[in-house]
Write an enzyme that holds these catalytic residues in place. Structure first.
Site, PDB file in Angstrom:
ATOM      1  N   HIS A 120      44.812  40.481  34.708  1.00 13.13           N
ATOM      2  CA  HIS A 120      44.815  40.425  33.250  1.00 13.13           C
ATOM      3  C   HIS A 120      43.392  40.333  32.741  1.00 13.13           C
ATOM      4  O   HIS A 120      42.528  39.758  33.400  1.00 13.13           O
ATOM      5  CB  HIS A 120      45.626  39.218  32.760  1.00 13.13           C
ATOM      6  CG  HIS A 120      45.237  37.921  33.407  1.00 13.13           C
ATOM      7  ND1 HIS A 120      45.656  37.568  34.678  1.00 13.13           N
ATOM      8  CD2 HIS A 120      44.439  36.916  32.986  1.00 13.13           C
ATOM      9  CE1 HIS A 120      45.150  36.386  34.993  1.00 13.13           C
ATOM     10  NE2 HIS A 120      44.397  35.970  33.979  1.00 13.13           N
ATOM     11  N   GLN A 121      43.177  40.907  31.584  1.00 17.05           N
ATOM     12  CA  GLN A 121      41.856  40.847  30.962  1.00 17.05           C
ATOM     13  C   GLN A 121      41.869  39.800  29.857  1.00 17.05           C
ATOM     14  O   GLN A 121      42.812  39.714  29.081  1.00 17.05           O
ATOM     15  CB  GLN A 121      41.489  42.214  30.372  1.00 17.05           C
ATOM     16  CG  GLN A 121      40.089  42.183  29.767  1.00 17.05           C
ATOM     17  CD  GLN A 121      39.659  43.505  29.168  1.00 17.05           C
ATOM     18  OE1 GLN A 121      40.391  44.473  29.167  1.00 17.05           O
ATOM     19  NE2 GLN A 121      38.442  43.526  28.654  1.00 17.05           N
TER      20      GLN A 121
END
Ligand SMILES: [Zn+2]
Length: 161
Positions: A120-121
């Site tokens: 995930h960013q």
């Protein structure tokens, strides 16, 4: 800027992630938007609020697919995550008018990832002097209401297309 920008949420998040059954990102995408703090759903990826934010409006963008391997992301997933991060900044700009952002990936526990098996960013809005009010926002007692309100505002401000 040399201090550890990603550190403040780490401990709480790691503890929380370890206590939780299942993957927080897979659970979030299966849940309803409000209780899962999902701000926006794309075709291959979605955006949610971090329950343990480093700043008000701290977003995370994740593929729907459960993978911990950054290199395993398809072109469609990678492009959409990038695009959604940009749209998230658009929504944040409208709601909170941040003066800058930290956008990045913590890959692996050593790099600060609280969840290692679903990439995930992070998109973290920044304001001048924001380190001063972070501890207030990190107070878990004030968070739930604050997060629901933030989710609602950002979902409403989400840029079209
Ligand atoms: Zn997952």
């Amino acid at each position: 800027m040399t201090r550890q920008l990603w550190a403040p949420w780490r401990l709480e998040y790691i503890q929380s992630a370890d206590q939780q059954e299942g993957c927080v990102f897979c659970l979030a995408q299966a849940g309803d938007d409000e209780s899962s703090l999902v701000v926006h759903r794309g075709e291959h990826a979605f955006v949610l609020l971090n329950k343990f934010p480093y700043a008000s409006g701290h977003l995370m963008v994740a593929p729907y697919r459960h993978t911990g391997d950054f290199a395993d992301l398809s072109a469609e997933e990678a492009i959409e995550i990038h695009h959604l991060a940009g749209q998230g900044m658009g929504a944040l700009a409208q709601v909170y008018a941040p003066q800058g952002y930290n956008a990045g990936w913590n890959l692996g526990r050593i790099a600060g990832a609280g969840v290692v098996d679903h990439v995930h960013q992070h998109v973290v809005p920044r304001w001048v002097g924001d380190t001063n009010f972070m501890p207030v926002l990190a107070d878990v007692k004030v968070l739930p209401e604050h997060l629901l309100e933030t989710r609602e505002k950002l979902a409403r401000a989400w840029p079209v297309a």
